[in-house]
Design a protein around this motif. Structure first.
Motif, PDB file in Angstrom:
ATOM      1  N   THR A  14       0.830  -1.203   0.000  1.00  0.00           N
ATOM      2  CA  THR A  14       0.000   0.000   0.000  1.00  0.00           C
ATOM      3  C   THR A  14       0.861   1.248   0.000  1.00  0.00           C
ATOM      4  O   THR A  14       0.595   2.219  -0.711  1.00  0.00           O
ATOM      5  CB  THR A  14      -0.937   0.002   1.220  1.00  0.00           C
ATOM      6  OG1 THR A  14      -1.800  -1.133   1.150  1.00  0.00           O
ATOM      7  CG2 THR A  14      -1.781   1.268   1.263  1.00  0.00           C
ATOM      8  N   HIS A  15       1.914   1.221   0.809  1.00  0.00           N
ATOM      9  CA  HIS A  15       2.806   2.382   0.878  1.00  0.00           C
ATOM     10  C   HIS A  15       3.518   2.613  -0.452  1.00  0.00           C
ATOM     11  O   HIS A  15       3.769   3.760  -0.833  1.00  0.00           O
ATOM     12  CB  HIS A  15       3.831   2.177   1.984  1.00  0.00           C
ATOM     13  CG  HIS A  15       4.826   3.290   2.104  1.00  0.00           C
ATOM     14  ND1 HIS A  15       4.476   4.539   2.584  1.00  0.00           N
ATOM     15  CD2 HIS A  15       6.132   3.369   1.776  1.00  0.00           C
ATOM     16  CE1 HIS A  15       5.554   5.324   2.555  1.00  0.00           C
ATOM     17  NE2 HIS A  15       6.566   4.632   2.075  1.00  0.00           N
ATOM     18  N   ARG A  16       3.819   1.533  -1.174  1.00  0.00           N
ATOM     19  CA  ARG A  16       4.560   1.666  -2.429  1.00  0.00           C
ATOM     20  C   ARG A  16       3.643   2.000  -3.599  1.00  0.00           C
ATOM     21  O   ARG A  16       3.941   2.873  -4.415  1.00  0.00           O
ATOM     22  CB  ARG A  16       5.308   0.365  -2.709  1.00  0.00           C
ATOM     23  CG  ARG A  16       5.962   0.285  -4.074  1.00  0.00           C
ATOM     24  CD  ARG A  16       7.119   1.252  -4.227  1.00  0.00           C
ATOM     25  NE  ARG A  16       8.287   0.788  -3.471  1.00  0.00           N
ATOM     26  CZ  ARG A  16       9.492   1.344  -3.564  1.00  0.00           C
ATOM     27  NH1 ARG A  16       9.667   2.390  -4.362  1.00  0.00           N
ATOM     28  NH2 ARG A  16      10.496   0.898  -2.842  1.00  0.00           N
ATOM     29  N   PHE A  17       2.482   1.303  -3.702  1.00  0.00           N
ATOM     30  CA  PHE A  17       1.643   1.420  -4.890  1.00  0.00           C
ATOM     31  C   PHE A  17       0.343   2.190  -4.658  1.00  0.00           C
ATOM     32  O   PHE A  17      -0.363   2.487  -5.626  1.00  0.00           O
ATOM     33  CB  PHE A  17       1.310   0.030  -5.439  1.00  0.00           C
ATOM     34  CG  PHE A  17       2.530  -0.759  -5.843  1.00  0.00           C
ATOM     35  CD1 PHE A  17       3.211  -0.458  -7.010  1.00  0.00           C
ATOM     36  CD2 PHE A  17       2.999  -1.787  -5.047  1.00  0.00           C
ATOM     37  CE1 PHE A  17       4.329  -1.181  -7.388  1.00  0.00           C
ATOM     38  CE2 PHE A  17       4.116  -2.524  -5.417  1.00  0.00           C
ATOM     39  CZ  PHE A  17       4.786  -2.210  -6.587  1.00  0.00           C
TER      40      PHE A  17
ATOM     41  N   PRO B 156      17.249  -4.222  -3.886  1.00  0.00           N
ATOM     42  CA  PRO B 156      16.490  -4.380  -2.636  1.00  0.00           C
ATOM     43  C   PRO B 156      15.443  -3.307  -2.405  1.00  0.00           C
ATOM     44  O   PRO B 156      14.430  -3.565  -1.762  1.00  0.00           O
ATOM     45  CB  PRO B 156      17.595  -4.329  -1.568  1.00  0.00           C
ATOM     46  CG  PRO B 156      18.844  -4.750  -2.275  1.00  0.00           C
ATOM     47  CD  PRO B 156      18.713  -4.226  -3.669  1.00  0.00           C
ATOM     48  N   SER B 157      15.640  -2.081  -2.881  1.00  0.00           N
ATOM     49  CA  SER B 157      14.688  -1.000  -2.614  1.00  0.00           C
ATOM     50  C   SER B 157      13.750  -0.742  -3.777  1.00  0.00           C
ATOM     51  O   SER B 157      13.001   0.238  -3.757  1.00  0.00           O
ATOM     52  CB  SER B 157      15.453   0.285  -2.289  1.00  0.00           C
ATOM     53  OG  SER B 157      16.273   0.678  -3.382  1.00  0.00           O
TER      54      SER B 157
ATOM     55  N   LEU C 286       9.777  -5.853  -3.947  1.00  0.00           N
ATOM     56  CA  LEU C 286       8.654  -6.012  -3.022  1.00  0.00           C
ATOM     57  C   LEU C 286       7.652  -7.025  -3.577  1.00  0.00           C
ATOM     58  O   LEU C 286       7.104  -7.841  -2.829  1.00  0.00           O
ATOM     59  CB  LEU C 286       7.980  -4.665  -2.784  1.00  0.00           C
ATOM     60  CG  LEU C 286       6.923  -4.603  -1.684  1.00  0.00           C
ATOM     61  CD1 LEU C 286       7.499  -5.024  -0.346  1.00  0.00           C
ATOM     62  CD2 LEU C 286       6.329  -3.198  -1.590  1.00  0.00           C
ATOM     63  N   ILE C 287       7.416  -6.993  -4.883  1.00  0.00           N
ATOM     64  CA  ILE C 287       6.526  -7.971  -5.502  1.00  0.00           C
ATOM     65  C   ILE C 287       7.109  -9.371  -5.379  1.00  0.00           C
ATOM     66  O   ILE C 287       6.399 -10.341  -5.086  1.00  0.00           O
ATOM     67  CB  ILE C 287       6.274  -7.611  -6.979  1.00  0.00           C
ATOM     68  CG1 ILE C 287       5.531  -6.275  -7.087  1.00  0.00           C
ATOM     69  CG2 ILE C 287       5.493  -8.709  -7.671  1.00  0.00           C
ATOM     70  CD1 ILE C 287       4.156  -6.283  -6.462  1.00  0.00           C
ATOM     71  N   ALA C 288       8.415  -9.495  -5.593  1.00  0.00           N
ATOM     72  CA  ALA C 288       9.062 -10.798  -5.475  1.00  0.00           C
ATOM     73  C   ALA C 288       8.910 -11.349  -4.058  1.00  0.00           C
ATOM     74  O   ALA C 288       8.654 -12.553  -3.864  1.00  0.00           O
ATOM     75  CB  ALA C 288      10.541 -10.680  -5.855  1.00  0.00           C
TER      76      ALA C 288
END
Length: 274
Positions: A4-7, A59-60, A65-67
């Protein structure tokens, strides 16, 4: 929470979010590119689906994050495919309350011991466990949308009215822009037609007109035979004796709206001349 924070996805997205697939990489070398199908039913028929492509470049990166999400849900997704062949959802997890029956017709049915998506109750419980007052999803999604500076899974109108305009940080950052715009508009108005003065409040010694307060009728640029002012009220804004304070602003805005409405009923040459 990290997704949520990313997308900027809300909880309803997770209920229908298929497991992302990998797509051929066009410019990221050997880094995998994940293709994400987002379904947003509030957009209306024909506009439900959108695709987001993110690369796992480190990593960032969003793709990493999806992986990690795919790895964390791998076993639950395999079990879901066995229990209900054809099921392909990213957010599948063990139910907290196996004995609880499915009662919400708007949410996906339980798959044996599995639940699809994230319930409001789960979000509330997680937030309180982390020392928060409640579910942090809405606040985190708002922060992600503001950070991106563009609509994500919603219309431009919703983006402006729900996310941008109420945000205190945006309001604070926009003050200088509004100030510069207002100053530029005032300069243009003075150069074109406005010959009066802006004030913060009314002066009891001035005479009120329909559009402004007059400081001195006897020195009007359009005198009458008796020593007063013969100007039409529309000319007040072009007079050096005019004083406009905030009490005039609503009526001036309404006057401007009324004048603009005449544009559709007057011939173009008449409108331009008048």
């Amino acid at each position: 929470m990290l997704l949520t924070h990313r997308f900027g996805w809300n909880l309803s997205v997770y209920e229908r979010l298929p497991a992302p697939t990998t797509a051929p990489s066009a410019g990221t070398g050997t880094a995998p590119v994940y293709r994400i199908q987002v379904e947003k039913r509030r957009q209306g028929g024909g506009r439900w689906f959108s695709t987001e492509n993110v690369a796992d470049t480190g990593p960032s990166s969003p793709g990493r994050l999806i992986a990690q999400a795919l790895e964390a849900t791998a076993f639950a997704r395999r079990l879901a495919a066995v229990l209900a062949p054809g099921t392909d959802r990213l957010m599948v997890a063990r139910r907290n309350y196996p004995s609880k029956s499915h009662r919400d017709p708007l949410r996906p049915a339980f798959l044996g011991p599995l639940i699809v998506g994230i319930t409001d109750g789960d979000a509330q419980k997680w937030g309180k466990a982390k020392g928060l007052s409640g579910s942090p999803f809405q606040r985190s999604r708002r922060a992600a949308v503001i950070r991106e500076g563009r609509p994500l899974q919603h219309t431009p109108g919703t983006y402006e009215s729900v996310y941008v305009l109420p945000d205190e940080q945006v309001q604070h950052a926009s003050r200088d822009v509004f100030t510069e715009g207002a100053s530029e508009a005032l300069a243009q108005a003075r150069a074109a037609v406005f010959g009066g003065r802006l004030t913060g409040a009314a002066d009891p010694g001035h005479t009120a007109t329909a559009t402004a307060d007059c400081a001195d009728e006897t020195s009007s640029p359009w005198p009458d035979g008796a020593g007063g002012c013969a100007a039409d009220f529309l000319l007040c804004l072009g007079c050096r004796n005019a004083h406009v304070h905030p009490g005039h602003h609503p009526r001036l805005a309404y006057l401007h709206q009324g004048l603009r409405s005449l544009r559709s009923v007057l011939p173009a040459e008449v409108w331009q001349a008048r």
